[in-house]
Design an enzyme around this catalytic site. Sequence first.
Site, PDB file in Angstrom:
ATOM      1  CE  LYS A 185     -13.181  -7.598   7.686  1.00 34.24           C
ATOM      2  NZ  LYS A 185     -12.197  -6.651   8.226  1.00 34.24           N
ATOM      3  CB  SER A 217     -14.441  -2.785   1.409  1.00 38.28           C
ATOM      4  OG  SER A 217     -13.055  -2.711   1.634  1.00 38.28           O
ATOM      5  N   GLY A 218     -13.356  -5.742   0.375  1.00 41.87           N
ATOM      6  CA  GLY A 218     -12.928  -6.702  -0.637  1.00 41.87           C
ATOM      7  C   GLY A 218     -12.515  -6.135  -1.982  1.00 41.87           C
ATOM      8  CD  GLU A 227     -11.944 -10.920   6.887  1.00 41.68           C
ATOM      9  OE1 GLU A 227     -11.166 -10.672   7.824  1.00 41.68           O
ATOM     10  OE2 GLU A 227     -11.909 -10.321   5.814  1.00 41.68           O
ATOM     11  NE  ARG A 278      -8.663  -4.204  -0.153  1.00 39.23           N
ATOM     12  CZ  ARG A 278      -8.852  -5.346  -0.804  1.00 39.23           C
ATOM     13  NH1 ARG A 278      -8.354  -5.480  -2.023  1.00 39.23           N
ATOM     14  NH2 ARG A 278      -9.520  -6.342  -0.265  1.00 39.23           N
ATOM     15  NE  ARG A 320      -4.093  -1.999   1.320  1.00 35.99           N
ATOM     16  CZ  ARG A 320      -4.225  -3.226   0.799  1.00 35.99           C
ATOM     17  NH1 ARG A 320      -3.511  -3.585  -0.264  1.00 35.99           N
ATOM     18  NH2 ARG A 320      -5.081  -4.090   1.320  1.00 35.99           N
TER      19      ARG A 320
END
Length: 341
Positions: A222, A264-265, A180, A297, A35
């Site tokens: 999640k 959000s993926g 998750e 993200r 990132r």
Amino acid sequence: MSLNLNSLEAVAEAMVAPGKGILAADESTGTIGNRLAQIDAESTFESRNAYRDLLFSAEGMENYISGVIMYDETLRQSSLAEGTPYPEYLAAKGVIPGIKVDAGAHDLSGSEGEKITSGLDGLDDRLTEYRQMGARFAKWRAVINITEDNPSGYCISTNAHALARYAALCQANDIVPIVEPEILMDGTHDIDDSFVVTEEVLHTVFFELYSQGVQYEQMVLKPNMVLTGYDASDRAGVNEVAEATLQCFFRTVPAAVPGIAFLSGGQSDEDATAHLNRMNQILGDNKPWNLSFSYGRALQQPALKAWGGKDENVSAAQEAFLKRAKLNSLATKGEYSEDME
Ligand code: 13P
């Protein structure tokens, strides 16, 4: 601000309280390095601390953010202005400290292209230490891929078993597990494929959670939303995604679970907010669970860009982060609209 966090139920409820959601800032050193590379910033112990600090110290973030998921390194770092360790610093703001405890997704032996999440070895001891350091919840992510041949039942059941083992250990250590199971959006699958796989995965996960004695009232789910694959030509719209996702969850997620905090993926920031908002509008007051966010993200991307690794941009980055946090907060109540962008 002081929260009632006297029981695992109370912590789980507070994590998904209406108007609030979770900031996923638990990128591993490798992922945060990627990132930071996107903004041409070097990834060092100090730059990672500076970046996390700008998010955590943004004024008023506690109005929208219930908890923060950190990586091991960050949990041991401190506020730049105050020198207070982050678990203590966040708790003083009324934000619940959380920790990622899985050791990443690795190749699943015997099944080409599939992954199994590792990290169960020594987990009990690590959870004891994290709880002493102030973590009140944890996260474990399983990764499932949709292709022509996959996912296999083998991949789904081994990942579900590990998720449940992790969740049971968390609850035994007075830590709320975020469970998750992420079905990736990579690929050309349509929304019906996403529905079928998400339904099977959630059924299997809840069967394992039940089998291993995990208390649904003391956890947060999640999941991914039910979405078309990124590379498909024909994409489902906001309403279709919201309806399919809700239908899938009505079938699979027990009402005893206090909340669902979506990942959000890789959706665009706006899509992630619009989908969550639409689901909450459809549900209205008729809610078996609170529907919230646990975005990485979709909360951070604009902030990271605005910052660009430069001290003089900290305020602009905080503003960008607060904007997304606020819009997603509104989406947890179905009060967001596109013109707010
Ligand atoms: P994204 O919202 O970027 O998918 O990240 C959430 C997360 O914690 C993935 O494990």
